[in-house]
Design an enzyme around this catalytic site. Structure first.
Site, PDB file in Angstrom:
ATOM      1  CE  LYS A  72     112.729  12.887  58.439  1.00 19.89           C
ATOM      2  NZ  LYS A  72     112.447  14.254  58.749  1.00 19.89           N
TER       3      LYS A  72
ATOM      4  CG  ASP B 276     109.986  15.975  71.035  1.00 22.54           C
ATOM      5  OD1 ASP B 276     111.007  15.303  71.217  1.00 22.54           O
ATOM      6  OD2 ASP B 276     109.003  15.966  71.795  1.00 22.54           O
TER       7      ASP B 276
ATOM      8  CG  MET C 104      98.642  11.686  69.054  1.00 22.51           C
ATOM      9  SD  MET C 104      99.363  10.988  70.534  1.00 22.51           S
ATOM     10  CE  MET C 104      98.133  11.370  71.745  1.00 22.51           C
TER      11      MET C 104
HETATM   12  N1  SAH Z   1     101.943  18.421  73.308  1.00 22.25           N
HETATM   13  C1  SAH Z   1     101.363  18.590  72.007  1.00 22.25           C
HETATM   14  C2  SAH Z   1     100.648  17.337  71.531  1.00 22.25           C
HETATM   15  C3  SAH Z   1     101.565  16.165  71.398  1.00 22.25           C
HETATM   16  S1  SAH Z   1     100.773  14.732  70.772  1.00 22.25           S
HETATM   17  C4  SAH Z   1     100.418  19.800  72.021  1.00 22.25           C
HETATM   18  O1  SAH Z   1     100.115  20.347  73.070  1.00 22.25           O
HETATM   19  O2  SAH Z   1     100.033  20.233  70.929  1.00 22.25           O
HETATM   20  C5  SAH Z   1     101.015  14.894  69.043  1.00 22.25           C
HETATM   21  C6  SAH Z   1      99.692  15.164  68.363  1.00 22.25           C
HETATM   22  O3  SAH Z   1      99.343  16.520  68.542  1.00 22.25           O
HETATM   23  C7  SAH Z   1      99.706  14.953  66.869  1.00 22.25           C
HETATM   24  O4  SAH Z   1      99.497  13.621  66.516  1.00 22.25           O
HETATM   25  C8  SAH Z   1      98.539  15.812  66.450  1.00 22.25           C
HETATM   26  O5  SAH Z   1      97.315  15.185  66.686  1.00 22.25           O
HETATM   27  C9  SAH Z   1      98.639  16.978  67.405  1.00 22.25           C
HETATM   28  N2  SAH Z   1      99.381  18.092  66.833  1.00 22.25           N
HETATM   29  C10 SAH Z   1     100.554  18.595  67.259  1.00 22.25           C
HETATM   30  N3  SAH Z   1     100.916  19.658  66.522  1.00 22.25           N
HETATM   31  C11 SAH Z   1      99.939  19.834  65.610  1.00 22.25           C
HETATM   32  C12 SAH Z   1      99.710  20.783  64.583  1.00 22.25           C
HETATM   33  N4  SAH Z   1     100.576  21.755  64.332  1.00 22.25           N
HETATM   34  N5  SAH Z   1      98.573  20.673  63.850  1.00 22.25           N
HETATM   35  C13 SAH Z   1      97.682  19.699  64.090  1.00 22.25           C
HETATM   36  N6  SAH Z   1      97.842  18.779  65.055  1.00 22.25           N
HETATM   37  C14 SAH Z   1      98.950  18.855  65.809  1.00 22.25           C
END
Ligand code: SAH
Length: 505
Positions: free
Chosen positions: A59, A37, A171
């Site tokens: 993207k 991803d 999100m």
């Molecule tokens: N499975 C992922 C989340 C997926 S949803 C997890 O466990 O982290 C995608 C959301 O995750 C983004 O919109 C954001 O809110 C958050 N996110 C993912 N990576 C991030 C990061 N490095 N820093 C801040 N927020 C993050």
């Protein structure tokens, strides 16, 4: 018999490559196909074996979810070991559960490897623990994307307003104004501490804190954008004391590493450990020499030499790669004394348990010859120089002045690198960097040939060049530029120290 395929849904962690699990690393290394991803750190793809198929989801939602699932099923059906790399943990939002359900329904064998979720990691790297017994006894994770107009959305935010403890919104950047207003309208105090973290755990992490009432405006003013999460709760107060990551000396600095991919790892890692955002744009790569016969001839008469001289770690690797293709016993190296120009070269020889008889203090032909002559006269000595095809003539000349007979053998050649697996090149060309580091003259030459350093310096006037020492500095000056710093100790370690000094003094 065709082996049975399988799909591994692997949590890639939140960004920092070091937060991948051991199981995840092992599976990426074994995969035939890796589907990843947008939020996955591309550096993890280097764990894949050469020849593995790497497929980006693209993207945003370029490849629709159904197409991805169908592809996973089809590849596994062909008997492939497929790793589906997902940001954070596969089962925390991000539709991992849907993919697993589809695999289960299609009868594909699968495993789900948990990952470090951004839910816990991004607040941590911004100095915020999700719990502390003096502040809260629960935390709640929710999506800021639940449409408010939907009854479910209203219910969610009215409940969020009432639950005690820390809240984490994923999100929720685009809708930050709306959901914060809704939870305040449902009774959560506007004075509750709140923080926002973008690209948490990555070198480019950005964060800010305020209150539930101010965070929306703050995020807009400071131009926060996804991926980001928001933390609401009293634990945010601990940030001033627990912000270990953002206090690192090179935090917020974008630093380009131009050395060859196979040599860059340790240097890049150390920069990242100091907090830098590292852009790995290798300018060169090491290849076998054009004339291999010359090396073979030299190897067959190694016993006739009094000295073997290595002038770079690459020379050591290049020589021994070829040596072990022809010989299976290190004793075939013979009894010549060994000289290494510089500590990194000596360290490479030590890895092979070879003792080094001479290491000059400086990379100057005359100094090298003097250091070797201290052992015994070089008069009529036979010396074998094992170097790059383009190495300069100073060293053989200096040795000949001491009466030695020097054979200059090219054991590798340096060519320009063009790969760009991580997307760092586009990022660099668009946004520039704070520093571009050069650890050899050839990195500067090839980097310039590829990108035109003069043009880049005009485009990004704040960008500075860092040189490992005077030889590399000379090459940079010949290109019409001036390095801002030159390491006092002419090693990658010396260069790191100089960068820290420049950024903290
Ligand atoms: N499975 C992922 C989340 C997926 S949803 C997890 O466990 O982290 C995608 C959301 O995750 C983004 O919109 C954001 O809110 C958050 N996110 C993912 N990576 C991030 C990061 N490095 N820093 C801040 N927020 C993050």
């Amino acid at each position: 018999m065709k082996s049975k395929g399988a799909v591994y849904l692997v949590g890639a962690g939140p960004g920092d490559a070091g937060l991948l699990t051991l199981r995840g690393a092992e599976l990426i290394g074994r995969a035939d196909t890796v589907v990843y991803d947008l939020l996955v750190n591309p550096a993890l793809l280097r764990l894949a074996r050469p020849g593995a198929e790497l497929i980006s989801r693209g993207k945003r939602s370029q490849m629709p979810q159904e197409k991805i699932t169908a592809m996973l099923i089809a590849k596994a059906g062909e008997g492939k070991l497929v790793v589906r790399l997902k940001g954070g943990d596969p089962y925390v939002f991000g539709r991992g559960a849907e993919e697993a359900m589809a695999l289960a329904e299609a009868g594909i064998s699968f495993e789900v490897v948990p990952g470090v979720s951004s839910v816990v990691a991004a607040p941590n790297y911004a100095g915020i623990p999700l719990t502390h017994r003096d502040y809260c006894s629960s935390f709640t994770v929710f999506t800021g994307h639940e449409a408010e107009e939907r009854a479910e959305g209203q219910l969610l935010y009215s409940q969020i307003a009432k639950i005690p403890g820390t809240k984490v919104a994923l999100m929720g950047t685009d809708t930050l104004d709306e959901w914060t207003k809704t939870v305040m309208a449902h009774g959560l105090s506007p004075d509750t501490p709140a923080a926002i973290v973008q690209w948490g755990t990555c070198g480019k992490q950005k964060s800010a804190d305020g209150t539930l009432g101010t965070i929306g405006g703050l995020a807009k003013e400071k131009k926060f954008s996804p991926p980001a999460l928001v933390i609401v709760g009293d634990v945010v107060r601990l940030r001033s004391r627990l912000n270990w990551f953002e206090k690192r000396p090179l935090f917020g600095k974008r630093i380009v590493v131009t050395r060859a991919r196979n040599n860059a790892g340790e240097f890049s890692q150390k920069l990242a450990d100091l907090g830098a955002e590292v852009l790995e744009i290798p300018a060169i790569k090491r290849m076998p020499p054009e004339d291999k016969q010359n090396v073979v001839d030299a190897m067959l008469s190694l016993n006739s030499y009094d000295w073997l001289v290595f002038t770079s770690a690459n020379g050591v690797t290049g020589f021994f790669d070829l040596f072990f293709k022809h010989f299976h016993d290190l004793r075939d190296l013979g009894g010549a004394k060994i000289a290494a120009v510089g500590p990194a070269t000596a360290a490479k020889l030590h890895e092979l348990h070879l003792q080094v008889d001479a290491v000059p203090d400086e990379f100057l032909g005359k100094k090298i010859a003097e250091t070797m002559a201290k052992h015994s006269s070089l008069e009529n000595c036979k010396i074998c120089l094992l170097r790059a095809d383009t190495a300069n003539a100073d060293l053989p000349r200096a040795l000949e002045e001491f009466g030695a007979i020097a054979d200059d053998i090219a054991v590798y050649k340096t060519v320009g690198e063009t790969e760009n697996i991580s997307g760092d090149v586009e990022d660099f060309l668009k946004n520039g960097a704070d520093w571009v580091t050069f650890t050899s003259g050839s990195t500067a030459q090839f980097f310039h040939a590829r990108f035109d350093l003069l043009k880049l310096s005009r485009q990004f006037p704040q960008m500075k060049l860092a040189s490992v020492g005077p030889e590399t500095g000379k090459v940079i000056r010949a290109l019409g530029l001036e390095p801002k710093i030159e390491a006092r100790e002419h090693t990658a370690k010396g260069l790191l120290a100089e960068l820290v000094r420049a950024e903290t003094s």
